[in-house]
Design an enzyme around this catalytic site. Structure first.
Site, PDB file in Angstrom:
ATOM      1  N   GLN A  93       0.998  -1.162   0.206  1.00 35.14           N
ATOM      2  CA  GLN A  93       0.045  -0.048  -0.009  1.00 35.14           C
ATOM      3  C   GLN A  93       0.834   1.255   0.023  1.00 35.14           C
ATOM      4  OE1 GLN A  93      -2.707   0.397   3.310  1.00 35.14           O
ATOM      5  NE2 GLN A  93      -3.799   1.941   2.397  1.00 35.14           N
ATOM      6  N   HIS A  99      -8.699   1.597  -1.135  1.00 36.64           N
ATOM      7  CA  HIS A  99      -9.185   1.543  -2.571  1.00 36.64           C
ATOM      8  C   HIS A  99      -8.875   0.264  -3.216  1.00 36.64           C
ATOM      9  CE1 HIS A  99      -4.837   2.591  -2.259  1.00 36.64           C
ATOM     10  NE2 HIS A  99      -4.581   1.969  -3.451  1.00 36.64           N
ATOM     11  N   HIS A 101      -8.098  -1.849  -6.369  1.00 31.97           N
ATOM     12  CA  HIS A 101      -7.561  -2.047  -7.886  1.00 31.97           C
ATOM     13  C   HIS A 101      -8.459  -3.015  -8.533  1.00 31.97           C
ATOM     14  CE1 HIS A 101      -3.462  -0.068  -7.014  1.00 31.97           C
ATOM     15  NE2 HIS A 101      -3.842  -0.568  -5.741  1.00 31.97           N
TER      16      HIS A 101
HETATM   17  P1  5GP Z   1      -1.478   1.280  -3.536  1.00 25.55           P
HETATM   18  O1  5GP Z   1      -0.189   0.916  -3.731  1.00 25.55           O
HETATM   19  O2  5GP Z   1      -1.648   1.899  -2.259  1.00 25.55           O
HETATM   20  O3  5GP Z   1      -2.429  -0.091  -3.492  1.00 25.55           O
HETATM   21  O4  5GP Z   1      -1.972   1.813  -4.931  1.00 25.55           O
HETATM   22  C1  5GP Z   1      -2.001   3.311  -4.921  1.00 25.55           C
HETATM   23  C2  5GP Z   1      -2.201   3.368  -6.517  1.00 25.55           C
HETATM   24  O5  5GP Z   1      -2.563   4.826  -6.695  1.00 25.55           O
HETATM   25  C3  5GP Z   1      -0.929   3.277  -7.251  1.00 25.55           C
HETATM   26  O6  5GP Z   1      -1.084   2.478  -8.309  1.00 25.55           O
HETATM   27  C4  5GP Z   1      -0.824   4.672  -7.896  1.00 25.55           C
HETATM   28  O7  5GP Z   1      -0.289   4.602  -9.118  1.00 25.55           O
HETATM   29  C5  5GP Z   1      -2.031   5.513  -7.656  1.00 25.55           C
HETATM   30  N1  5GP Z   1      -2.201   6.819  -7.674  1.00 25.55           N
HETATM   31  C6  5GP Z   1      -1.260   7.449  -6.622  1.00 25.55           C
HETATM   32  N2  5GP Z   1      -1.552   8.886  -6.705  1.00 25.55           N
HETATM   33  C7  5GP Z   1      -2.543   8.988  -7.680  1.00 25.55           C
HETATM   34  C8  5GP Z   1      -3.226   9.971  -8.266  1.00 25.55           C
HETATM   35  O8  5GP Z   1      -2.828  11.012  -7.986  1.00 25.55           O
HETATM   36  N3  5GP Z   1      -4.148   9.835  -9.088  1.00 25.55           N
HETATM   37  C9  5GP Z   1      -4.549   8.760  -9.532  1.00 25.55           C
HETATM   38  N4  5GP Z   1      -5.441   8.574 -10.631  1.00 25.55           N
HETATM   39  N5  5GP Z   1      -3.766   7.492  -9.378  1.00 25.55           N
HETATM   40  C10 5GP Z   1      -2.753   7.653  -8.153  1.00 25.55           C
END
Ligand code: 5GP
Ligand code: ZN
Length: 136
Positions: A93, A99, A101
């Site tokens: 994360q 969120h 995916h």
């Molecule tokens: P995690 O690693 O927390 O599961 O996923 C975070 C996701 O959010 C990543 O795939 C990253 O590319 C995406 N992300 C981070 N900042 C932004 C943003 O400002 N806008 C969008 N659309 N995606 C984001």
């Protein structure tokens, strides 16, 4: 949460391409996608992770993820879809607002969602089994 990027996106304070929105969630494209069409289902109410989010909102977000997956499958012609959700830095994360995916999968794409299969640690499992059962 005033300093949370996904709170700002969910509230519309930061503009984003929105695939779907209702009163509880917003669905956007990932800014650094694993594959073409990689989308994120973002609950509007802030919760850092699965441990903090209210059950009903989590259930709703997953139902929306299913709808988005179905629509993306039709739109992209992808062969499969990963639906996944990370909790904690060690679990991958990077944005600490829960969120989901939704990642369309194609032959020979560049998404790597695999681990090396291990062997069961019987003693280790025995130790946690009683505790887990008690909690559940
Ligand atoms: P995690 O690693 O927390 O599961 O996923 C975070 C996701 O959010 C990543 O795939 C990253 O590319 C995406 N992300 C981070 N900042 C932004 C943003 O400002 N806008 C969008 N659309 N995606 C984001
Ligand atoms: Zn937030």
């Amino acid at each position: 949460m005033s300093d949370c990027i996904f709170c700002k996106i969910a509230a519309g304070d930061i503009p984003s391409t929105t695939l779907f929105e209702d009163e509880k969630v917003k669905v956007i494209f990932d800014i650094s996608p694993a594959t073409l069409g990689h989308a994120l289902v973002i609950p509007k109410a802030h919760a850092a992770n699965v441990f903090e989010i209210e059950d009903e909102l989590l259930a709703h977000a997953h139902i929306v993820a299913k709808k988005v997956a179905t629509a993306l499958k039709d739109a992209t012609g992808c062969k499969g879809i990963n639906i996944l959700q990370n909790n904690g830095e060690v679990a991958g994360q990077s944005v600490f607002h829960l969120h989901i995916h939704v990642i369309p999968r194609y032959d020979d794409d560049d998404a790597h969602i695999k681990w090396t299969p291990g062997t069961q640690d019987t003693a280790g499992l025995e130790k946690i089994l009683a505790k887990v059962k008690e909690t559940l």
